[in-house]
Design an enzyme around this catalytic site. Structure first.
Site, PDB file in Angstrom:
ATOM      1  N   LYS A 269       9.345 -16.825 -10.362  1.00  0.00           N
ATOM      2  CA  LYS A 269       8.635 -15.710 -10.971  1.00  0.00           C
ATOM      3  C   LYS A 269       7.534 -16.198 -11.901  1.00  0.00           C
ATOM      4  O   LYS A 269       7.745 -17.092 -12.735  1.00  0.00           O
ATOM      5  CB  LYS A 269       9.625 -14.834 -11.746  1.00  0.00           C
ATOM      6  CG  LYS A 269       8.982 -13.634 -12.415  1.00  0.00           C
ATOM      7  CD  LYS A 269      10.005 -12.841 -13.224  1.00  0.00           C
ATOM      8  CE  LYS A 269       9.332 -11.698 -13.987  1.00  0.00           C
ATOM      9  NZ  LYS A 269      10.302 -10.957 -14.816  1.00  0.00           N
TER      10      LYS A 269
ATOM     11  N   ASN B  53       0.851  -1.184   0.000  1.00  0.00           N
ATOM     12  CA  ASN B  53       0.000   0.000   0.000  1.00  0.00           C
ATOM     13  C   ASN B  53       0.891   1.239   0.000  1.00  0.00           C
ATOM     14  O   ASN B  53       2.121   1.136  -0.004  1.00  0.00           O
ATOM     15  CB  ASN B  53      -0.960  -0.015   1.197  1.00  0.00           C
ATOM     16  CG  ASN B  53      -0.225  -0.133   2.521  1.00  0.00           C
ATOM     17  OD1 ASN B  53       0.545   0.749   2.890  1.00  0.00           O
ATOM     18  ND2 ASN B  53      -0.454  -1.230   3.244  1.00  0.00           N
TER      19      ASN B  53
ATOM     20  N   LEU C 249      -4.018  -6.014  15.641  1.00  0.00           N
ATOM     21  CA  LEU C 249      -4.664  -5.087  16.572  1.00  0.00           C
ATOM     22  C   LEU C 249      -5.722  -5.797  17.403  1.00  0.00           C
ATOM     23  O   LEU C 249      -5.782  -5.640  18.630  1.00  0.00           O
ATOM     24  CB  LEU C 249      -5.278  -3.924  15.795  1.00  0.00           C
ATOM     25  CG  LEU C 249      -6.136  -2.938  16.584  1.00  0.00           C
ATOM     26  CD1 LEU C 249      -5.329  -2.278  17.692  1.00  0.00           C
ATOM     27  CD2 LEU C 249      -6.735  -1.882  15.654  1.00  0.00           C
TER      28      LEU C 249
ATOM     29  N   PRO D 256      -3.188 -12.209   9.748  1.00  0.00           N
ATOM     30  CA  PRO D 256      -3.582 -12.089  11.159  1.00  0.00           C
ATOM     31  C   PRO D 256      -4.011 -10.657  11.487  1.00  0.00           C
ATOM     32  O   PRO D 256      -3.459  -9.694  10.951  1.00  0.00           O
ATOM     33  CB  PRO D 256      -2.301 -12.476  11.909  1.00  0.00           C
ATOM     34  CG  PRO D 256      -1.195 -12.315  10.925  1.00  0.00           C
ATOM     35  CD  PRO D 256      -1.784 -12.612   9.593  1.00  0.00           C
ATOM     36  N   ASP D 257      -5.005 -10.536  12.341  1.00  0.00           N
ATOM     37  CA  ASP D 257      -5.504  -9.236  12.780  1.00  0.00           C
ATOM     38  C   ASP D 257      -4.755  -8.873  14.068  1.00  0.00           C
ATOM     39  O   ASP D 257      -5.200  -9.180  15.177  1.00  0.00           O
ATOM     40  CB  ASP D 257      -7.006  -9.301  13.019  1.00  0.00           C
ATOM     41  CG  ASP D 257      -7.643  -7.930  13.196  1.00  0.00           C
ATOM     42  OD1 ASP D 257      -6.943  -7.026  13.694  1.00  0.00           O
ATOM     43  OD2 ASP D 257      -8.824  -7.776  12.846  1.00  0.00           O
TER      44      ASP D 257
ATOM     45  N   PHE E 209      -5.197   2.538  14.399  1.00  0.00           N
ATOM     46  CA  PHE E 209      -5.373   3.563  13.367  1.00  0.00           C
ATOM     47  C   PHE E 209      -6.398   3.068  12.361  1.00  0.00           C
ATOM     48  O   PHE E 209      -6.459   1.865  12.062  1.00  0.00           O
ATOM     49  CB  PHE E 209      -4.054   3.868  12.656  1.00  0.00           C
ATOM     50  CG  PHE E 209      -3.270   4.988  13.290  1.00  0.00           C
ATOM     51  CD1 PHE E 209      -3.093   6.187  12.630  1.00  0.00           C
ATOM     52  CD2 PHE E 209      -2.732   4.841  14.562  1.00  0.00           C
ATOM     53  CE1 PHE E 209      -2.384   7.228  13.207  1.00  0.00           C
ATOM     54  CE2 PHE E 209      -2.013   5.872  15.152  1.00  0.00           C
ATOM     55  CZ  PHE E 209      -1.841   7.060  14.470  1.00  0.00           C
TER      56      PHE E 209
ATOM     57  N   LYS F 171     -12.552  -4.206  16.924  1.00  0.00           N
ATOM     58  CA  LYS F 171     -11.208  -4.631  17.309  1.00  0.00           C
ATOM     59  C   LYS F 171     -11.046  -4.744  18.816  1.00  0.00           C
ATOM     60  O   LYS F 171     -10.225  -5.528  19.300  1.00  0.00           O
ATOM     61  CB  LYS F 171     -10.164  -3.645  16.778  1.00  0.00           C
ATOM     62  CG  LYS F 171     -10.213  -3.417  15.271  1.00  0.00           C
ATOM     63  CD  LYS F 171      -9.802  -4.629  14.489  1.00  0.00           C
ATOM     64  CE  LYS F 171      -9.709  -4.297  12.996  1.00  0.00           C
ATOM     65  NZ  LYS F 171      -9.303  -5.452  12.189  1.00  0.00           N
TER      66      LYS F 171
ATOM     67  N   LYS G 154     -14.862   0.231  13.689  1.00  0.00           N
ATOM     68  CA  LYS G 154     -13.606  -0.528  13.792  1.00  0.00           C
ATOM     69  C   LYS G 154     -13.148  -0.618  15.238  1.00  0.00           C
ATOM     70  O   LYS G 154     -12.688  -1.680  15.684  1.00  0.00           O
ATOM     71  CB  LYS G 154     -12.526   0.126  12.931  1.00  0.00           C
ATOM     72  CG  LYS G 154     -11.189  -0.610  12.969  1.00  0.00           C
ATOM     73  CD  LYS G 154     -10.168   0.009  12.027  1.00  0.00           C
ATOM     74  CE  LYS G 154      -8.855  -0.759  12.049  1.00  0.00           C
ATOM     75  NZ  LYS G 154      -7.852  -0.205  11.113  1.00  0.00           N
TER      76      LYS G 154
END
Length: 397
Positions: free
Chosen positions: A286, A208, A306, A303-304, A323, A341, A337
């Site tokens: 590749k 990202n 937070l 995996p989460d 965040f 969480k 969220k």
């Protein structure tokens, strides 16, 4: 900042001991008085004469020195300093500290002291990653010992990984932060930052646009308030701050492992933009263009981190900050969220195309806690970090 401060420097036995000579010079340049204690193993790497010449003081070496011990020298040495610094802190020294052993001058001083201790670990990567060392590190953190490093890098043995002693100026910055006596002095804070890179094949990955600038600024601001900061960072565009323990990672799974290893902590700030998904069965070779058409990529959830840390039991940090980088319905999505969480605060920001937040110098955030949202005006990421660090200090104290 160090004028008139008295540092007792314990030099352990490792190749990194040569850095202690530069550390002494840097400390004295800043007005500190340095009393050196050289272990028997340390003498194999640096000489008492070189240490004494740079420190401008006698080097203490022997627990059973008749002259010194007639005045209970190890007790006096342990009490007169403003800070005890162990650099390098070898695996052996850390084990002695964690177990309360006292069979030489260095370990006896460390056991007899009520002065704060800062340690700069240095050892082979496998020694640092060994479960015994990890247990000792966790125990010492619980006991109030603060750490700077180790860093990733090439080892004298030819291996690469975490275990290199922090550079002298990093240790100086950590000493200054410790002695500044800020509101977070004695607190340990975990900060994640930057993007993660999830491999498709050896040359391609999913990522990202996070630059890591906001997380880096937060780590720097927390350190400036006296916190011991463990900084787990993905491949960021900005260099990490000095005076913190830097743990570089690539993927979300590596970040989760680094976070688990960094706990316990008083607070955790999850500023990293962790990829939600990774490619299932990333290729070892590749991917090539094919006449059969485009390749099909299957995804699986990462995996989460937070959520996992927010729902820890006894090991949960007192304060967990997440965040929320949103492109629409920022407040509603961030509020949801936080509930989903289980974290204490969510820092929400608009990262839509025209905001310029990702990769930019400024940010506009809303901090959401159980009392509701608190919107902050547009400011630089450094200013956001300082304001957030002050808020964290207030919450922890």
């Amino acid at each position: 900042m160090l004028t008139g401060k008295h540092i007792l420097l314990i030099i352990g036995g490792g190749i990194a001991a040569f850095k202690s000579l530069d550390l002494i010079r840097r400390l004295r340049e800043r007005g500190a008085e340095v009393t050196p204690v050289l272990t028997l193993a340390g003498e194999a790497f640096v000489t008492p004469l070189s240490v004494s010449a740079l420190a401008g003081r006698k080097v203490y070496r022997d627990l059973f020195d008749l002259t010194d011990e007639a005045e209970m020298g190890h007790i006096q040495l342990s009490r007169v300093a403003d800070l005890l610094v162990v650099a390098p802190a070898t695996a052996d020294l850390m084990a002695k500290m964690a177990s309360g052993l006292a069979n030489d001058l260095a370990s006896t001083i460390l056991l007899a002291t009520d002065t704060p201790v800062l340690a700069a670990p240095a050892m082979n990567v496998r020694m640092w990653q060994h479960p015994a060392t990890r247990r000792n590190h966790a125990q010492l953190s619980d006991d109030g010992v603060r750490f700077v490093g180790p860093n990733d890098g090439d080892m004298a043995c030819g291996e690469y990984g975490p275990g290199r002693m922090a550079e002298p100026m990093e240790i100086v910055a950590a000493i200054e932060a410790q002695l500044a006596g800020g509101p977070l002095s004695g607190k340990r804070v975990l900060v994640t930052s930057g993007p993660t890179h999830e491999p498709i094949d050896p040359v391609r990955y999913i990522a990202n646009r996070s630059s890591g600038a906001q997380g880096t600024a937060i780590a720097r601001a927390l350190s400036a308030l006296g916190a011991e900061v463990v900084f787990v960072t993905g491949p960021a565009d900005v260099p990490p701050p000095e005076g913190v323990t830097v743990v570089p990672v690539e993927t979300a799974r590596q970040m989760r492992e680094a976070v688990e290893a960094a706990l316990p902590a008083d607070a955790a700030v999850f500023a990293a933009a962790v990829a939600d998904w990774r490619v299932q069965g990333a290729r070892d070779q590749k991917l090539k263009k094919s006449k059969d058409g485009l390749p099909t990529l299957a995804f699986e959830e990462n995996p989460d981190i937070l959520k996992e840390v927010s729902h820890l039991g006894a090991g949960r940090p007192k304060l967990v900050v997440g965040f929320a980088a949103e492109t629409d319905d920022v407040l509603a999505n961030a509020t949801a969220k936080r509930q989903r969480k289980g974290c204490d605060w969510i820092v929400a920001n608009d990262v839509s195309g025209g905001s310029g937040v990702m990769g930019g110098a400024d940010n506009t955030v809303t901090v959401i806690d159980e009392a509701g949202p608190e919107s902050w005006p547009k400011m630089t990421k450094t200013e956001v970090a300082k304001r957030l660090a002050a808020r964290i200090a207030e919450a922890l104290n």
